[in-house]
Design a protein around this motif. Sequence first.
Motif, mmCIF file in Angstrom:
data_model
loop_
_atom_site.group_PDB
_atom_site.id
_atom_site.type_symbol
_atom_site.label_atom_id
_atom_site.label_comp_id
_atom_site.label_asym_id
_atom_site.label_seq_id
_atom_site.Cartn_x
_atom_site.Cartn_y
_atom_site.Cartn_z
ATOM 1 N N ASN B 49 0.822 -1.221 0.000
ATOM 2 C CA ASN B 49 0.000 0.000 0.000
ATOM 3 C C ASN B 49 0.854 1.269 0.000
ATOM 4 O O ASN B 49 0.366 2.351 0.263
ATOM 5 C CB ASN B 49 -0.987 0.005 1.175
ATOM 6 C CG ASN B 49 -0.301 -0.105 2.519
ATOM 7 O OD1 ASN B 49 0.928 -0.024 2.598
ATOM 8 N ND2 ASN B 49 -1.075 -0.288 3.571
ATOM 9 N N ARG B 75 -4.376 7.721 -2.547
ATOM 10 C CA ARG B 75 -5.289 7.781 -1.394
ATOM 11 C C ARG B 75 -6.556 6.991 -1.663
ATOM 12 O O ARG B 75 -7.017 6.213 -0.829
ATOM 13 C CB ARG B 75 -5.654 9.241 -1.094
ATOM 14 C CG ARG B 75 -4.729 9.913 -0.112
ATOM 15 C CD ARG B 75 -5.457 10.947 0.725
ATOM 16 N NE ARG B 75 -5.997 12.044 -0.071
ATOM 17 C CZ ARG B 75 -5.276 13.108 -0.416
ATOM 18 N NH1 ARG B 75 -4.021 13.204 -0.048
ATOM 19 N NH2 ARG B 75 -5.819 14.069 -1.121
ATOM 20 N N ARG B 78 -5.822 3.282 -1.683
ATOM 21 C CA ARG B 78 -5.505 2.687 -0.388
ATOM 22 C C ARG B 78 -6.759 2.248 0.373
ATOM 23 O O ARG B 78 -6.697 1.383 1.232
ATOM 24 C CB ARG B 78 -4.742 3.695 0.480
ATOM 25 C CG ARG B 78 -3.258 3.681 0.249
ATOM 26 C CD ARG B 78 -2.609 4.761 1.083
ATOM 27 N NE ARG B 78 -1.157 4.706 0.970
ATOM 28 C CZ ARG B 78 -0.368 5.691 1.403
ATOM 29 N NH1 ARG B 78 -0.909 6.764 1.959
ATOM 30 N NH2 ARG B 78 0.937 5.592 1.285
ATOM 31 N N ARG B 79 -7.910 2.880 0.048
ATOM 32 C CA ARG B 79 -9.155 2.457 0.703
ATOM 33 C C ARG B 79 -9.424 0.984 0.437
ATOM 34 O O ARG B 79 -10.118 0.329 1.198
ATOM 35 C CB ARG B 79 -10.341 3.235 0.135
ATOM 36 C CG ARG B 79 -10.267 4.717 0.303
ATOM 37 C CD ARG B 79 -11.417 5.304 -0.484
ATOM 38 N NE ARG B 79 -11.282 6.743 -0.645
ATOM 39 C CZ ARG B 79 -11.974 7.458 -1.531
ATOM 40 N NH1 ARG B 79 -12.831 6.847 -2.353
ATOM 41 N NH2 ARG B 79 -11.821 8.752 -1.620
ATOM 42 N N GLY B 106 -11.531 7.787 4.317
ATOM 43 C CA GLY B 106 -11.246 8.012 2.904
ATOM 44 C C GLY B 106 -12.511 8.260 2.097
ATOM 45 O O GLY B 106 -12.448 8.782 0.987
#
Lengths: 268, 257
Positions: B49, B75, B78-79, B106
Amino acid sequence: MNTSVHSQLDQWSRFTPKQRLIRYGGFALTALIVAWALSSIDVIWAWVWDAPSQMGDLFGRMMPPDPQNLPSILEAIWQTVNIATLATLIAVVVSLPVAYIAAQNTTPNKFFLWVGRFILVSSRSVNTIIWALLFVAIFGPGIVAGIVAIMFRSIGFLGKLLGEAIEEIDRKPVEALEACGASRFKIVLYAIVPQVMPTFFAVAILRWDINLRESTVLGLVGAGGIGMILQGAIDTFNWPEVSMVLLTILALVILGEVVSSYLRKKIL
Amino acid sequence: MLKITNLTKRYGSGDPVLKGLDLTVEGDQITSVIGSSGAGKSTLLRCINRLVEPTSGSINLNGTEFTTLKRSELRAARRRIGMVFQGFNLIDRLTVMENVQSGRLGYIPPWPALTRRYPKDDIRRAYELMERVGIAHYADKRADELSGGERQRVGVVRALMQRPEILLADEPTASLDPKTSEQIMSLLRDLASELKLPVIINIHNVTEAKEYSDRIVGMRYGRIIFDDKPAQLTKTEMDEIYAGVPAQDRAAVGAAA
């Protein structure tokens, strides 16, 4: 074998002869500096020996305190409390972004770090009374100059301590929220703010307590509050009123101490 | 499906910590990564990640190439990866519910995040998951009031709140006592099959690794030297994975090169 070793080890001293010599040298040097300082400041010793009787005399003239002007004294002391409180509130709000950019781990870049530190240092290196002199010249005498002076001095204090609190946070929750895909703003909100909260309240209360005491002398330079009445009474040799003012200030300081320690217990 | 190809990570100018590593994880299997300290397990997980920036190679999760994403794209991506940590990494002064909901940060806008007005769906899912792992009655407690095992459950629920496509667990049981540790491992195994979620676990406890995982990956000094079913992990393989200390190994490799 053991006994023979022990029989030789019955001497012990904290310092080696060399260390002892250095320590004595240090003491001698300190005594020399004190003697030199005393001899160079031109003390009029007669006045020093005279001090106890002068004190007794002044005390006699101050007794009993004169409550005749108590209403205006109380009004001035209320003004003093307001100066301290308003200035602390504004300073707290202003110091937040300053602390954020002055902390190594949250600053956007080197330039902002430098700006933040410059604000902190310049605020802290100037005494409240000097800020007050400056702002009396700008805003004219009165409460506004007092508030701004106290505020300017407080920003450095609050920003410095908050910035250090930000630098000392645990990075692990920050890492966890980065891994969740949270934005910078939300990381500050969830991982940094909760960790800094206790310091934030402790420092704000402490500063309010300090500001309460500092704002009592602001009037001496014309920046509002109880100091103005004190100055007037001293100038007119109205000693009973001076003692009344001093008693009121003492009461205020004790009250401030009580309130701030209560708040500290309540919040933290 | 997570497909890692030729992944290399080098800190500064030193020897690489990961050396051209290939690994593919799919389905709802539990993959345990074992290896001595310094073998690169933690770096491998954090490269996926990009908490640690890979030096070169490719990381592809269900069609998204992670290594080339820009900040904002990363970003959002990464969720899709949940992560569980050795030290739990909770926010101590916030409640369990706030910690759990922070897994949704997020997704939700700043204002609801600030005022703690979470969407109804998220609250419902949080209660379901907390109920599932047995911490629902702690919702209003502060995270630092919980025991280690309970805290790690909060960590797991936070990761699952993201509705991740894969779960990474970096030594999730290393800070726990043996019994709690087994509870967390079986919880991870059960959740993996319930949610059809592939899980990668870094772990030091080989016995637990063999008991709870479908596949074991043995790392030694930046390379995968074992990759098979737990039953195939014999004494010989174990000795090879854990032999010597990385520092000596490094010297030996240096001398050979």
